[in-house]
Design a protein around this motif. Structure first.
Motif, PDB file in Angstrom:
ATOM      1  N   VAL A 127       1.297 -15.391  -8.371  1.00 29.57           N
ATOM      2  CA  VAL A 127       0.263 -16.117  -9.132  1.00 29.57           C
ATOM      3  C   VAL A 127       0.103 -15.419 -10.474  1.00 29.57           C
ATOM      4  N   LYS A 128      -0.231 -16.177 -11.483  1.00 27.87           N
ATOM      5  CA  LYS A 128      -0.453 -15.636 -12.837  1.00 27.87           C
ATOM      6  C   LYS A 128       0.715 -14.760 -13.295  1.00 27.87           C
ATOM      7  N   SER A 129       1.935 -15.165 -12.961  1.00 24.31           N
ATOM      8  CA  SER A 129       3.063 -14.315 -13.336  1.00 24.31           C
ATOM      9  C   SER A 129       4.204 -15.179 -13.869  1.00 24.31           C
ATOM     10  N   ASP A 130       5.114 -14.527 -14.588  1.00 25.66           N
ATOM     11  CA  ASP A 130       6.278 -15.272 -15.059  1.00 25.66           C
ATOM     12  C   ASP A 130       7.550 -14.495 -14.720  1.00 25.66           C
ATOM     13  N   GLU A 131       8.702 -15.102 -15.020  1.00 25.18           N
ATOM     14  CA  GLU A 131       9.969 -14.486 -14.621  1.00 25.18           C
ATOM     15  C   GLU A 131      10.135 -13.103 -15.231  1.00 25.18           C
ATOM     16  N   ASN A 132       9.729 -12.945 -16.513  1.00 22.92           N
ATOM     17  CA  ASN A 132       9.922 -11.646 -17.176  1.00 22.92           C
ATOM     18  C   ASN A 132       9.114 -10.544 -16.497  1.00 22.92           C
ATOM     19  N   LYS A 133       7.869 -10.871 -16.150  1.00 20.40           N
ATOM     20  CA  LYS A 133       7.015  -9.861 -15.507  1.00 20.40           C
ATOM     21  C   LYS A 133       7.605  -9.480 -14.141  1.00 20.40           C
ATOM     22  N   ILE A 134       8.041 -10.502 -13.402  1.00 21.86           N
ATOM     23  CA  ILE A 134       8.599 -10.211 -12.071  1.00 21.86           C
ATOM     24  C   ILE A 134       9.890  -9.407 -12.204  1.00 21.86           C
ATOM     25  N   LEU A 135      10.718  -9.808 -13.195  1.00 23.44           N
ATOM     26  CA  LEU A 135      11.969  -9.062 -13.400  1.00 23.44           C
ATOM     27  C   LEU A 135      11.700  -7.604 -13.724  1.00 23.44           C
ATOM     28  N   SER A 136      10.658  -7.350 -14.534  1.00 21.82           N
ATOM     29  CA  SER A 136      10.416  -5.948 -14.919  1.00 21.82           C
ATOM     30  C   SER A 136       9.929  -5.158 -13.698  1.00 21.82           C
ATOM     31  N   ILE A 137       9.186  -5.793 -12.799  1.00 27.10           N
ATOM     32  CA  ILE A 137       8.779  -5.073 -11.579  1.00 27.10           C
ATOM     33  C   ILE A 137       9.999  -4.820 -10.692  1.00 27.10           C
ATOM     34  N   LEU A 138      10.890  -5.816 -10.605  1.00 21.54           N
ATOM     35  CA  LEU A 138      12.101  -5.611  -9.798  1.00 21.54           C
ATOM     36  C   LEU A 138      12.922  -4.444 -10.351  1.00 21.54           C
ATOM     37  N   GLU A 139      12.973  -4.345 -11.676  1.00 21.62           N
ATOM     38  CA  GLU A 139      13.721  -3.228 -12.296  1.00 21.62           C
ATOM     39  C   GLU A 139      13.081  -1.889 -11.935  1.00 21.62           C
ATOM     40  N   GLU A 140      11.722  -1.850 -12.008  1.00 24.41           N
ATOM     41  CA  GLU A 140      11.025  -0.600 -11.640  1.00 24.41           C
ATOM     42  C   GLU A 140      11.303  -0.224 -10.195  1.00 24.41           C
ATOM     43  N   LEU A 141      11.270  -1.235  -9.322  1.00 26.94           N
ATOM     44  CA  LEU A 141      11.508  -0.959  -7.899  1.00 26.94           C
ATOM     45  C   LEU A 141      12.932  -0.427  -7.690  1.00 26.94           C
ATOM     46  N   LYS A 142      13.885  -1.044  -8.426  1.00 20.51           N
ATOM     47  CA  LYS A 142      15.278  -0.578  -8.291  1.00 20.51           C
ATOM     48  C   LYS A 142      15.382   0.875  -8.756  1.00 20.51           C
ATOM     49  N   LYS A 143      14.717   1.149  -9.904  1.00 15.21           N
ATOM     50  CA  LYS A 143      14.769   2.513 -10.472  1.00 15.21           C
ATOM     51  C   LYS A 143      14.241   3.539  -9.458  1.00 15.21           C
ATOM     52  N   GLU A 144      13.209   3.145  -8.709  1.00 16.06           N
ATOM     53  CA  GLU A 144      12.603   4.078  -7.738  1.00 16.06           C
ATOM     54  C   GLU A 144      13.247   3.967  -6.351  1.00 16.06           C
ATOM     55  N   LYS A 145      14.345   3.216  -6.277  1.00 15.35           N
ATOM     56  CA  LYS A 145      15.105   3.045  -5.017  1.00 15.35           C
ATOM     57  C   LYS A 145      14.247   2.456  -3.883  1.00 15.35           C
ATOM     58  N   ILE A 146      13.361   1.547  -4.262  1.00 20.00           N
ATOM     59  CA  ILE A 146      12.540   0.855  -3.259  1.00 20.00           C
ATOM     60  C   ILE A 146      13.243  -0.457  -2.917  1.00 20.00           C
ATOM     61  N   LYS A 147      13.631  -0.575  -1.665  1.00 23.61           N
ATOM     62  CA  LYS A 147      14.529  -1.674  -1.270  1.00 23.61           C
ATOM     63  C   LYS A 147      13.816  -2.817  -0.561  1.00 23.61           C
ATOM     64  N   ASN A 148      12.515  -2.632  -0.269  1.00 19.44           N
ATOM     65  CA  ASN A 148      11.806  -3.610   0.560  1.00 19.44           C
ATOM     66  C   ASN A 148      10.633  -4.224  -0.186  1.00 19.44           C
ATOM     67  N   ILE A 149      10.578  -5.565  -0.156  1.00 15.24           N
ATOM     68  CA  ILE A 149       9.500  -6.279  -0.862  1.00 15.24           C
ATOM     69  C   ILE A 149       8.880  -7.295   0.090  1.00 15.24           C
ATOM     70  N   LEU A 150       7.542  -7.352   0.123  1.00 16.77           N
ATOM     71  CA  LEU A 150       6.863  -8.453   0.813  1.00 16.77           C
ATOM     72  C   LEU A 150       6.521  -9.471  -0.272  1.00 16.77           C
ATOM     73  N   ALA A 151       7.221 -10.608  -0.247  1.00 22.44           N
ATOM     74  CA  ALA A 151       7.090 -11.608  -1.323  1.00 22.44           C
ATOM     75  C   ALA A 151       6.006 -12.615  -0.974  1.00 22.44           C
ATOM     76  N   LEU A 152       5.012 -12.712  -1.844  1.00 21.32           N
ATOM     77  CA  LEU A 152       3.844 -13.557  -1.569  1.00 21.32           C
ATOM     78  C   LEU A 152       3.525 -14.429  -2.771  1.00 21.32           C
ATOM     79  N   ARG A 153       2.904 -15.554  -2.480  1.00 18.84           N
ATOM     80  CA  ARG A 153       2.414 -16.336  -3.614  1.00 18.84           C
ATOM     81  C   ARG A 153       1.176 -15.685  -4.210  1.00 18.84           C
ATOM     82  N   GLY A 154       0.285 -15.180  -3.321  1.00 19.86           N
ATOM     83  CA  GLY A 154      -1.015 -14.667  -3.778  1.00 19.86           C
ATOM     84  C   GLY A 154      -2.049 -15.773  -3.674  1.00 19.86           C
TER      85      GLY A 154
END
Ligand code: FAD
Length: 284
Positions: free
Chosen positions: A80-107
């Motif tokens: 919610v209240k998000s766009d592709e760029n914001k989500i992509l930047s979080i995915l990049e941060e997660l990759k950088k920190e080697k976090i492999k698991n995401i609970l994907a929610l609408r909110g």
């Protein structure tokens, strides 16, 4: 480690949830909670994502701290209240920190509005899967999601998440295991075969239970309602009864074949510690 590997092995395990602090200044306190919980050795720790995407950075920071303590992290992510760029930047941060698991929610909708690029969790799941090698979980509602017309419609909609690539489901809080057993039959009828992790909340205050039922739509079974009413004015007695009730639910779930149970700990390490103590001969 990917959580799906853990869910597919034979070991019975307990995982738990943390929520990030509202203010950066409280991060130190939250990091202390992470290391206390890590000492109890849950199978994994999930870290919630603030409503409407607030405190997104805190979720990644806590998830990193969890993994630095040797426990796999499951980072929640809403759209919610998000766009592709914001989500992509979080995915990049997660990759950088080697976090492999995401609970994907609408909110949850904000003032009834989505205000984001993806209208449902299933679109977010598809997006995450196409932008990295993540293990992705989704939310499930044994009593139906509050916006759905009924359970059948909700299960049809849950199927969209599975088709989008969800590896496992974590349920909304349940207080009555029979509701979950009934739900499992419905999932199987809809050909949904991914592991389902039941969500259990040890209720430790009368105010908390009212809030939770309002927010989640969860119903209290009569035997639990009696406990809350009896001990509403005796906080320590209610806490003890809440932990005992949650322990009983967990034992019943394990006896009926569930291998991983997720505890909503509300950032209180002593509660998961008490439950793990109660299960010391059951989960080794
Ligand atoms: P969706 O799967 O998109 O479902 C939302 C509604 O739309 C449902 O009624 C569903 O039946 C319907 N639907 C789904 N797909 C379709 C479709 N294709 N067509 C028509 N209707 C459809 N919220 C937070 O803000 N932060 C958190 O960290 C957080 N963690 C959670 C963890 C768990 C385990 C659970 C159960 C919930 C959590 N939530 C969290 C709350 C969650 O964001 C809300 O319940 C939200 O309202 C729905 O999210 P969802 O991912 O289930 O959405």
């Amino acid at each position: 480690m990917k959580i799906i590997e853990l869910l597919n092995n034979e070991k019975t395990s307990i995982s738990c949830e943390l929520f990030p602090p509202k203010h950066g200044s409280e991060l130190q306190n939250a990091l202390g909670i992470v290391s206390e919980i890590a000492r109890i050795k849950p199978a994994y720790i999930s870290i919630t994502y603030g409503a409407g995407g607030s405190e997104a950075g805190q979720t990644v920071k806590l998830a990193k701290a969890v993994q630095d303590n040797g426990i796999p992290a499951l980072a929640h992510l809403t759209c919610v209240k998000s766009d592709e760029n914001k989500i992509l930047s979080i995915l990049e941060e997660l990759k950088k920190e080697k976090i492999k698991n995401i609970l994907a929610l609408r909110g949850d909708l904000i003032d009834g509005k989505l205000d984001g690029v993806f209208s449902h969790a299933s679109s977010l799941v598809k997006f995450i899967k196409s932008h990295g090698d993540f293990c992705v979980g989704g939310a499930a509602y044994p009593e139906g999601h509050p916006e759905s017309k009924g359970l059948d419609e909700d299960i049809e909609n849950t199927k969209y998440k599975i088709d989008a690539g969800v590896d496992f489901l974590v349920t909304q809080i349940i207080f009555d295991n029979t509701v979950l057993y009934n739900y499992m039959f419905r999932l199987l009828s809809a050909r949904i075969y991914v592991p389902v992790v039941p969500g259990i909340m040890p209720v430790t205050s009368a105010g908390q239970i009212i809030r939770i039922c309002e927010l989640s739509g969860a119903k209290l079974p009569p035997q639990f309602r009696a406990i809350v009413e009896k001990f509403a004015d005796k906080p320590e007695a209610l806490k003890q009864a809440g932990i005992a009730y949650a322990t009983g639910q967990i034992i019943d779930l394990i006896a009926n074949g569930f291998k991983n149970i997720h505890i909503y700990t509300m950032n209180r390490p002593e509660i998961i510690g008490d439950i793990m103590g109660n299960l010391s001969e059951i989960i080794k």
